[in-house]
Write a protein that holds these residues in place. Sequence first.
Motif, mmCIF file in Angstrom:
data_model
loop_
_atom_site.group_PDB
_atom_site.id
_atom_site.type_symbol
_atom_site.label_atom_id
_atom_site.label_comp_id
_atom_site.label_asym_id
_atom_site.label_seq_id
_atom_site.Cartn_x
_atom_site.Cartn_y
_atom_site.Cartn_z
ATOM 1 N N HIS A 46 0.757 -1.397 0.029
ATOM 2 C CA HIS A 46 -0.145 -0.091 0.045
ATOM 3 C C HIS A 46 0.810 1.325 0.095
ATOM 4 C CE1 HIS A 46 -3.586 2.103 2.316
ATOM 5 N NE2 HIS A 46 -3.015 2.932 1.159
ATOM 6 N N ILE A 47 0.781 2.196 -0.977
ATOM 7 C CA ILE A 47 1.735 3.286 -1.158
ATOM 8 C C ILE A 47 0.616 4.416 -1.310
ATOM 9 C CG2 ILE A 47 3.549 4.262 -2.584
ATOM 10 C CD1 ILE A 47 4.380 1.778 -1.453
ATOM 11 N N ASP A 48 1.056 5.471 -0.669
ATOM 12 C CA ASP A 48 0.209 6.592 -0.528
ATOM 13 C C ASP A 48 1.055 7.904 -1.101
ATOM 14 O OD1 ASP A 48 -2.693 7.855 0.786
ATOM 15 O OD2 ASP A 48 -0.983 9.111 1.339
ATOM 16 N N GLU A 56 4.928 12.468 -7.134
ATOM 17 C CA GLU A 56 4.146 11.463 -7.536
ATOM 18 C C GLU A 56 4.924 10.619 -8.702
ATOM 19 O OE1 GLU A 56 -0.674 12.295 -7.885
ATOM 20 O OE2 GLU A 56 0.861 13.622 -9.157
ATOM 21 N N ILE A 63 7.654 2.165 -8.029
ATOM 22 C CA ILE A 63 6.851 0.976 -8.381
ATOM 23 C C ILE A 63 7.242 0.193 -9.509
ATOM 24 C CG2 ILE A 63 4.384 0.348 -8.946
ATOM 25 C CD1 ILE A 63 3.468 2.827 -7.115
ATOM 26 N N ARG A 70 2.387 -4.293 -10.757
ATOM 27 C CA ARG A 70 1.448 -3.224 -10.402
ATOM 28 C C ARG A 70 -0.046 -3.593 -9.685
ATOM 29 N NH1 ARG A 70 -1.466 -0.498 -8.503
ATOM 30 N NH2 ARG A 70 -2.879 1.339 -9.520
ATOM 31 N N VAL A 73 -0.036 -3.838 -5.894
ATOM 32 C CA VAL A 73 0.043 -2.593 -5.049
ATOM 33 C C VAL A 73 -1.198 -1.812 -4.870
ATOM 34 C CG1 VAL A 73 1.419 -0.641 -5.055
ATOM 35 C CG2 VAL A 73 2.444 -2.479 -5.777
ATOM 36 N N LEU A 75 -2.434 1.732 -4.497
ATOM 37 C CA LEU A 75 -1.847 2.736 -4.735
ATOM 38 C C LEU A 75 -3.083 3.940 -4.668
ATOM 39 C CD1 LEU A 75 0.492 4.571 -5.719
ATOM 40 C CD2 LEU A 75 -0.242 4.266 -8.215
ATOM 41 N N THR A 77 -3.607 8.235 -4.142
ATOM 42 C CA THR A 77 -3.200 9.424 -4.530
ATOM 43 C C THR A 77 -4.373 10.792 -3.969
ATOM 44 O OG1 THR A 77 -1.990 11.404 -5.810
ATOM 45 C CG2 THR A 77 -3.605 10.066 -6.916
ATOM 46 N N LEU A 100 2.613 9.260 -12.182
ATOM 47 C CA LEU A 100 2.654 8.013 -11.681
ATOM 48 C C LEU A 100 2.992 6.671 -12.654
ATOM 49 C CD1 LEU A 100 -0.176 8.298 -9.323
ATOM 50 C CD2 LEU A 100 1.954 7.959 -8.499
ATOM 51 N N VAL A 105 -5.604 4.529 -10.540
ATOM 52 C CA VAL A 105 -5.369 4.489 -9.119
ATOM 53 C C VAL A 105 -6.410 3.864 -8.267
ATOM 54 C CG1 VAL A 105 -3.772 6.544 -8.987
ATOM 55 C CG2 VAL A 105 -6.228 6.754 -8.541
#
Length: 277
Positions: A46-48, A56, A63, A70, A73, A75, A77, A100, A105
Amino acid sequence: MDQKQLAERVPTARGMPMLGLGTWQNSDPEQCAESVRTALSMGYRHIDTAQVYGNEASVGEGIRTASVDREQVFLATKVWYEQLGYDDVIETTRESLDRLGVDSVDLLYAHWPADPYDAEETLSAFDELADAGLIEHVGMSNFTPELLETAQSVSEAPIFANQVECHPLLQQKRLRDYCASNDIRLVAYSPLARGAVFDVPELQEIAEKHGVSEAQVSLAWLREKGITAIPKATGEDHLRDNAESVTLSLDDGDISTIDNIDREDRQINPSFAPDSW
């Protein structure tokens, strides 16, 4: 824990891993990309990020260059509050996707409920993005229960999450209760109170009892409350220490002690924050 073990140990909330990597103030391009790569190699999924973070492109590079597909993940934003008019939401979200380097997303937040935020106008743009397959879920950030109520009444898509500051020194019980009653995931930014948790006697005692860090205690408490945490970390040691929180089980006495911490220490309180939050 190795990568597979961490990825398997982190619980999920409707497909969202409950421990993630926050990237606020991680603006050095090389460092940011490396932090994301390292986190993913450890098993984070989990990427924020956010438009206003200015990173970004670096998050996307991290990533792309990690040895993780991908699709694995989650993701997220955020659209900055100055861009929450209908046309701006559409335009800047497409720009975020370009930076990104992704087709979509998993979660898009409205970053703050400040002008020009208008529930009907802003969320109709979010609905259009969802219908077009550019975003999977709609989220709010820094919204009160009252603002969430309005958002739910006008959004065609369910409100998936609300991201706010939350930690043992700002426990957000009213908001937690509202989100739990309305099937909204609560996501905690600054879950370590920007380092303040390390100086709290109650957390120090629990950390010593279990032989762990105060950070792990704070993150484990959030998880026990059903809250997703996205602590920022850049170095491998901090990333690993945060990750180890998933192995910590707090007992009822620990949780009660933290629940009864008699402090309210808000770290983030800009002039455009909502009233009565």
